[in-house]
Design a protein around this motif. Structure first.
Motif, PDB file in Angstrom:
ATOM      1  N   VAL A 172       0.856  -1.189   0.000  1.00  0.00           N
ATOM      2  CA  VAL A 172       0.000   0.000   0.000  1.00  0.00           C
ATOM      3  C   VAL A 172       0.889   1.234   0.000  1.00  0.00           C
ATOM      4  N   ALA A 173       0.605   2.168  -0.905  1.00  0.00           N
ATOM      5  CA  ALA A 173       1.376   3.409  -0.987  1.00  0.00           C
ATOM      6  C   ALA A 173       0.432   4.582  -1.169  1.00  0.00           C
ATOM      7  N   VAL A 174       0.784   5.712  -0.547  1.00  0.00           N
ATOM      8  CA  VAL A 174       0.043   6.967  -0.693  1.00  0.00           C
ATOM      9  C   VAL A 174       0.946   7.934  -1.435  1.00  0.00           C
ATOM     10  N   TYR A 175       0.456   8.446  -2.543  1.00  0.00           N
ATOM     11  CA  TYR A 175       1.287   9.290  -3.388  1.00  0.00           C
ATOM     12  C   TYR A 175       1.814  10.511  -2.640  1.00  0.00           C
ATOM     13  N   LEU A 192       3.757   6.715   4.718  1.00  0.00           N
ATOM     14  CA  LEU A 192       2.610   5.829   4.867  1.00  0.00           C
ATOM     15  C   LEU A 192       2.718   4.562   4.014  1.00  0.00           C
ATOM     16  N   THR A 193       3.827   4.389   3.307  1.00  0.00           N
ATOM     17  CA  THR A 193       4.013   3.174   2.503  1.00  0.00           C
ATOM     18  C   THR A 193       4.116   1.959   3.417  1.00  0.00           C
ATOM     19  N   THR A 194       3.327   0.937   3.135  1.00  0.00           N
ATOM     20  CA  THR A 194       3.247  -0.234   4.005  1.00  0.00           C
ATOM     21  C   THR A 194       3.149  -1.503   3.172  1.00  0.00           C
ATOM     22  N   LYS A 195       3.893  -2.518   3.583  1.00  0.00           N
ATOM     23  CA  LYS A 195       3.754  -3.862   3.012  1.00  0.00           C
ATOM     24  C   LYS A 195       3.270  -4.776   4.134  1.00  0.00           C
ATOM     25  N   ALA A 196       2.137  -5.432   3.921  1.00  0.00           N
ATOM     26  CA  ALA A 196       1.542  -6.233   4.991  1.00  0.00           C
ATOM     27  C   ALA A 196       0.843  -7.442   4.392  1.00  0.00           C
ATOM     28  N   ALA A 211      -8.860  -5.087  -5.368  1.00  0.00           N
ATOM     29  CA  ALA A 211      -7.802  -4.110  -5.101  1.00  0.00           C
ATOM     30  C   ALA A 211      -8.326  -2.689  -5.234  1.00  0.00           C
ATOM     31  N   GLU A 212      -9.183  -2.450  -6.226  1.00  0.00           N
ATOM     32  CA  GLU A 212      -9.741  -1.108  -6.432  1.00  0.00           C
ATOM     33  C   GLU A 212     -10.647  -0.702  -5.267  1.00  0.00           C
ATOM     34  N   GLU A 213     -11.448  -1.639  -4.782  1.00  0.00           N
ATOM     35  CA  GLU A 213     -12.336  -1.338  -3.650  1.00  0.00           C
ATOM     36  C   GLU A 213     -11.527  -1.043  -2.389  1.00  0.00           C
ATOM     37  N   ALA A 214     -10.436  -1.795  -2.175  1.00  0.00           N
ATOM     38  CA  ALA A 214      -9.591  -1.555  -1.002  1.00  0.00           C
ATOM     39  C   ALA A 214      -8.917  -0.186  -1.087  1.00  0.00           C
ATOM     40  N   GLU A 215      -8.478   0.196  -2.279  1.00  0.00           N
ATOM     41  CA  GLU A 215      -7.881   1.522  -2.449  1.00  0.00           C
ATOM     42  C   GLU A 215      -8.874   2.618  -2.088  1.00  0.00           C
ATOM     43  N   GLY A 216     -10.100   2.489  -2.569  1.00  0.00           N
ATOM     44  CA  GLY A 216     -11.109   3.500  -2.277  1.00  0.00           C
ATOM     45  C   GLY A 216     -11.413   3.597  -0.792  1.00  0.00           C
ATOM     46  N   MET A 217     -11.469   2.451  -0.102  1.00  0.00           N
ATOM     47  CA  MET A 217     -11.775   2.479   1.329  1.00  0.00           C
ATOM     48  C   MET A 217     -10.639   3.130   2.121  1.00  0.00           C
ATOM     49  N   ILE A 218      -9.383   2.810   1.769  1.00  0.00           N
ATOM     50  CA  ILE A 218      -8.247   3.411   2.472  1.00  0.00           C
ATOM     51  C   ILE A 218      -8.195   4.911   2.227  1.00  0.00           C
ATOM     52  N   GLN A 219      -8.452   5.336   1.006  1.00  0.00           N
ATOM     53  CA  GLN A 219      -8.492   6.769   0.705  1.00  0.00           C
ATOM     54  C   GLN A 219      -9.542   7.472   1.540  1.00  0.00           C
ATOM     55  N   LYS A 220     -10.700   6.853   1.690  1.00  0.00           N
ATOM     56  CA  LYS A 220     -11.787   7.456   2.466  1.00  0.00           C
ATOM     57  C   LYS A 220     -11.408   7.569   3.947  1.00  0.00           C
ATOM     58  N   THR A 280      -2.545   3.634  -3.842  1.00  0.00           N
ATOM     59  CA  THR A 280      -2.391   2.497  -4.751  1.00  0.00           C
ATOM     60  C   THR A 280      -2.129   1.244  -3.928  1.00  0.00           C
ATOM     61  N   LEU A 281      -2.757   0.145  -4.330  1.00  0.00           N
ATOM     62  CA  LEU A 281      -2.589  -1.139  -3.648  1.00  0.00           C
ATOM     63  C   LEU A 281      -2.261  -2.197  -4.695  1.00  0.00           C
ATOM     64  N   PHE A 282      -1.115  -2.828  -4.530  1.00  0.00           N
ATOM     65  CA  PHE A 282      -0.691  -3.900  -5.426  1.00  0.00           C
ATOM     66  C   PHE A 282      -0.568  -5.194  -4.631  1.00  0.00           C
ATOM     67  N   VAL A 283      -0.942  -6.290  -5.269  1.00  0.00           N
ATOM     68  CA  VAL A 283      -0.817  -7.605  -4.638  1.00  0.00           C
ATOM     69  C   VAL A 283       0.541  -8.174  -5.034  1.00  0.00           C
ATOM     70  N   ASP A 284       1.463  -8.221  -4.069  1.00  0.00           N
ATOM     71  CA  ASP A 284       2.798  -8.754  -4.345  1.00  0.00           C
ATOM     72  C   ASP A 284       2.802 -10.274  -4.404  1.00  0.00           C
ATOM     73  N   GLN A 285       1.951 -10.885  -3.608  1.00  0.00           N
ATOM     74  CA  GLN A 285       1.937 -12.346  -3.560  1.00  0.00           C
ATOM     75  C   GLN A 285       0.556 -12.825  -3.139  1.00  0.00           C
TER      76      GLN A 285
END
Length: 346
Positions: free
Chosen positions: A88-91, A96-100, A123-132, A146-151
């Protein structure tokens, strides 16, 4: 005297020209320096204001076309689940960049906003919720997350059933059904005409994919496969024809039904010693074996309706003892006649 006057005028005006030239060059240099500094000035950094709030006002959002560090985004229908590793990264807010990894409760921990439940979301829904959450809490103004699935928890798809090499096969990105079946060595001779595919984001809604004799005739069956999917190639239904027939064997049922006449034809027909009147179907049910008489002689003469067989039925055509005895007597007579003829030859 005139020449001396001209020389005096030249010497008197030279310092003025020299000063003007230096002034012009100084202005030009200052102008170029300002342009260079403006070009090197970075975008406005987040400002920490009162109460620890972070603002990114007047900072342009990153272009959606940038692919320098982006990883391929999975299909929008793929939902996050326990065990997935996300980034998870915030532009413009690197703090606030986090890998979890998604916990067993379906949550990840993020700075400022605490635990966030993302299991079951895309992933898009999770991004919207974190932004909110960041915006409503007053932590970041106009956040871009932005939220990317690394694994993924399951990096492969399970391929089971009637394939040569069942197992779990890696799915790098998005693969197609027939690609995985090909990697598994293809179908076995007992494979049926349908495949069950259960997507990881819809475990309660398995998809049945029909197969034709020629795979290229039905390209829509080559559906997309994603990590975590389960593919089952089911075993074809069989019926068995045994007894006094040309080729006793088990036969695959291409469709849901197979009739007695079709089964007899696949077995090469009955022999001349078959007891058509004693034909019967042996069926294995929950309470054991049951027998159903079949009027094969009348069916062959179109005087009785054809009988539909079910999966695992056994069609038994017995041998007629009378016909066997008569056939053997005829063979003995022919052999005796041949011998006699041979003996009669000088």
């Amino acid at each position: 005297m005139l020449d001396l006057a001209k020389m005096a005028m030249v010497f008197s005006t030279s310092p003025m020209r020299w000063s003007s030239s230096k002034l012009v060059r100084g202005w030009v240099f200052s102008f170029l320096l300002l342009i260079a500094l403006a070009a090197r000035t970075p975008a406005q950094q987040p400002v920490v204001g009162e109460k620890g709030k972070i603002t990114t006002e007047n900072v342009p959002a990153p272009s959606q076309q940038s692919t320098e560090t982006a990883t391929p985004q999975p299909a929008s229908s793929l939902r996050l689940q326990t065990g997935d590793l996300v980034d998870v990264a915030v532009y413009n807010v690197p703090e606030l960049t986090t890998k979890a990894r998604v916990s067993t409760k379906g949550e990840i921990y993020l700075p400022l906003i605490d635990y966030v439940r993302i299991a079951g979301l895309t992933a898009e829904e999770a991004e919207g919720m974190i932004q909110k959450r960041l915006s409503d809490g007053g932590f970041v103004k106009n956040p871009h997350v932005t939220l990317f699935v690394d694994q993924y928890a399951s990096q492969g798809a399970s391929l089971l059933g009637e394939v040569v090499r069942p197992g779990v096969y890696p799915v790098p990105g998005q693969q197609r059904l027939f690609d995985l079946i090909s990697v598994a060595g293809g179908f076995t001779e007992k494979a049926g005409k349908s495949i069950s595919v259960t997507h990881r984001d819809q475990p309660e809604k398995p998809v049945t994919v029909p197969l034709s004799r020629n795979i290229s005739d039905n390209p829509e069956s080559n559906i997309a496969i994603l990590p975590g999917d389960t593919i089952i190639v089911r075993k074809a239904d069989l019926v068995y024809v045994v007894g006094d027939v040309g080729r006793p064997s088990g036969f695959l049922m291409d469709s849901a039904h197979l009739t007695v006449l079709q089964a007899i034809a696949l077995a090469g027909g009955t022999t001349h010693t078959a007891n058509l009147g004693g034909t019967r179907i042996i069926h294995r049910g929950p309470h054991g074996l049951t027998e159903t008489p079949v009027e094969l002689k009348k069916i062959l003469r179109a005087k009785a309706p054809d009988v539909t067989m079910q999966a695992d039925d056994i069609l038994f055509v017995p041998t007629s003892a009378t016909k066997v005895f008569a056939g053997r007597a005829m063979e003995a007579a022919m052999q005796a006649a041949t011998a006699a003829s041979i003996v009669a030859i000088p």
